[in-house]
Design an enzyme around this catalytic site. Structure first.
Site, PDB file in Angstrom:
ATOM      1  N   ALA A 101       0.582  -1.330  -0.136  1.00 39.64           N
ATOM      2  CA  ALA A 101      -0.271  -0.452   0.252  1.00 39.64           C
ATOM      3  C   ALA A 101       1.007   1.363  -0.423  1.00 39.64           C
ATOM      4  O   ALA A 101       2.184   1.241   0.411  1.00 39.64           O
ATOM      5  CB  ALA A 101      -0.959  -0.068   1.118  1.00 39.64           C
TER       6      ALA A 101
ATOM      7  N   SER B  27      -3.223   3.321   0.402  1.00 44.84           N
ATOM      8  CA  SER B  27      -4.408   2.942   1.375  1.00 44.84           C
ATOM      9  C   SER B  27      -3.546   2.001   2.273  1.00 44.84           C
ATOM     10  O   SER B  27      -2.842   1.846   2.883  1.00 44.84           O
ATOM     11  CB  SER B  27      -5.060   1.959   0.077  1.00 44.84           C
ATOM     12  OG  SER B  27      -3.928   0.872  -0.603  1.00 44.84           O
TER      13      SER B  27
ATOM     14  N   ASP C  37       0.252  10.326  -4.337  1.00 43.33           N
ATOM     15  CA  ASP C  37       0.811   9.271  -5.545  1.00 43.33           C
ATOM     16  C   ASP C  37       0.981  10.029  -6.817  1.00 43.33           C
ATOM     17  O   ASP C  37      -0.279  10.585  -6.981  1.00 43.33           O
ATOM     18  CB  ASP C  37      -0.346   8.030  -5.365  1.00 43.33           C
ATOM     19  CG  ASP C  37       0.132   6.898  -5.983  1.00 43.33           C
ATOM     20  OD1 ASP C  37       1.265   7.091  -6.973  1.00 43.33           O
ATOM     21  OD2 ASP C  37      -0.597   6.297  -6.398  1.00 43.33           O
TER      22      ASP C  37
END
Length: 515
Positions: free
Chosen positions: A209, A212, A269
């Site tokens: 991850a 997330s 991101d």
């Protein structure tokens, strides 16, 4: 090459057992003769050498008696990289300036970088010449749509060339990736099982991850071993047609794993680095055909169809430049997929779908069949729509479950996902219908509960959009491995009651859900 120190004071190595993640860190006493002679200050970058190895590390200064005079303390990452033993001689000096940092400065000021400049940056990242602050500067400079497609291609190529590359000597090797931002959308293990059961080759490597509560590697770790060597990965794929491994363990695009750890802290991101991250891993893993699943929703990573179209265009352009066949599907990103958010909870959803359990999450099953169907049509001459029928048949017949079980056994054996001992239920206080779910805040609840580091932690969802809700029934359940983390998650959820919203008027509900 052997290093023979001259006119330098040797220090004695000491393992301090401090986890500094990927940041190579050393520790010296404030009264150290080396500190005084070299003019080192806290957070200096220091060249650290043994007789056969060297690293560049960040210096922390000790003012207590943790170290004895003449000792140098090493973090776990520095200790492992140097391969020393307690008491070994180490020399510390000023390093040669890292020239590629000037490239990052240029990017900060909005300049486009060349292929050589990206190669220099990635080479220095993998060699450990950057501190976390340099990685953070690079990530931030590339964010906010600051990279054009040509630059993304350069970065992707540099990341591919930074590590291992696998060749399967096959004309067609499949892979997939979900752009993310949609909790619980764990279709990959199901899709890999379907495709491998159909006789196709799917050597799936996944990241952990970033922003997330779970990546595919985190979820699969609740079921089996994912840290495979390159030889182990090849063996599993040759025997079973597919694998479900963590990409970091086989050094595919290793710069990506170093960047991901800092991106996770920054909760960033960026689109350019997202594309480079995804495609570099696929190319390094030997894929020839890749499907990208792009969820679109107001609280997903991609929030509008216009943004999705723009990102898809960049994906296609970069993939074309690199000789990769790519297909992109857009999916509903308005709410989490399945019942679970977090490694163990998502693992249970995967098993329920593959085992054809009556209570398996229908949305996860449908999405997995859709993705697998599109990939079957990409890889074969199946007519449009027939891929979905074939994918459904492979699940219904139990062939996909058998393939999944065999892959897990080959990777080290299948285990039962852990169960969290601490739970909290969010109860409905009114009659109505579920009208909205905030994906980002629900993900944050799961992370505060301990996911993905705590495999059993996360959020269990009891109601989907548009479903009727009755008073005193649970909407979600928070799972945690410690009381403290459960409290953190509950406090956050209570501070943002709009995370899960109920509409008392069914006519208004229809307007919201179809908006």
């Amino acid at each position: 090459m052997t290093f023979i120190p001259e006119r330098m004071t040797p220090l004695k190595a000491r393992r301090l057992g401090l986890d500094t993640q990927q940041e190579l860190t050393i520790y010296l006493r404030a009264d150290s003769a080396v500190c005084k002679s070299e003019g080192f200050a806290a957070l200096s970058r220091v060249l650290v050498r043994t007789e056969s190895q060297h690293i560049i590390a960040t210096l922390n200064i000790i003012t207590s008696e943790l170290l004895r005079p003449g000792e140098i303390g090493l973090s776990e990452s520095a200790w492992q990289r140097l391969g020393v033993k307690d008491g070994d001689s180490i020399w510390a000096s000023h390093p040669t300036p890292v020239a590629s940092i000037s490239n990052i400065r240029a990017k900060v000021y909005g300049h486009s970088l060349t292929q050589d400049q990206y190669s220099e940056i990635i080479e220095d990242i993998v060699a450990g010449r950057y501190a976390d602050v340099h990685l953070a500067a690079f990530i931030t400079a590339c964010g906010n749509d600051n990279m054009n497609d040509q630059e993304i291609t350069y970065l992707t190529e540099a990341m591919v060339n930074s590590g291992s590359k696998i060749s399967w000597d096959l004309p067609l090797v499949l892979d997939k990736h979900c752009v993310g931002g949609l909790p619980g959308n764990r279709t990959t293990p199901i899709v890999v099982s379907i495709l491998a059961a159909s006789g196709l080759t799917v050597p799936k490597t996944s990241s952990r991850a970033i922003t997330s509560p779970a990546g595919t590697a985190d979820t699969m770790e609740a079921l089996t071993n994912v840290s495979l060597s390159l030889d182990e990965m090849k063996k599993v794929v040759c025997e079973h047609g597919g694998c479900l491994a963590w990409g970091g363990s086989v050094r595919l695009s290793p710069a990506d794993d170093l960047l991901i750890k800092v991106e996770r802290v920054l909760d960033i991101d960026s689109e350019g680095q997202l594309i480079a991250s995804v495609l570099s891993k696929k190319i390094a893993a030997g894929a020839t055909h890749v499907l990208i699943d792009m969820p679109v929703g107001p609280t997903a990573k991609v929030r509008s169809q216009a943004a999705a179209d723009k990102l898809a265009a960049s994906f296609r352009e970069v993939a074309k430049s690199l000789g990769l066949t790519i297909d992109i599907i857009f999916s509903d990103g308005r709410q989490p997929v399945g019942y679970g958010i977090g490694p163990a909870l998502e693992a249970r959803d995967i098993m329920a779908v593959l085992q054809n359990n009556a209570n398996a999450p229908a949305d996860l099953r449908e999405r997995s069949i859709t993705v697998a169907g599109a990939m079957l049509e990409m890889a074969t001459d199946l007519p449009k729509g027939e891929g979905i029928n074939q994918a459904k048949q492979l699940i219904d017949s139990g062939q996909a479950w058998e393939k999944f079980r065999h892959i897990c056994e080959a990777q080290g054996g299948m285990r039962e996902p852990p169960i969290a001992p601490y739970r909290f239920e969010l109860i409905a206080h009114q009659h109505g219908w579920l009208s909205s779910v905030d994906n980002r805040r629900l993900s944050q609840v799961a992370k505060l509960a301990g996911a993905p580091a705590d495999l059993a932690a996360g959020v269990e969802i009891h109601v989907k959009l548009g479903e009727e809700v009755h008073p005193n029934t649970p909407l979600i359940t928070i799972h945690a491995e410690s009381a403290g983390e459960l409290n953190y998650a509950v406090e956050y959820l209570e501070a943002y009651p709009e995370t899960v919203q109920i509409c008392a008027d069914k006519e208004q509900l229809n307007e919201r859900v179809t908006d």
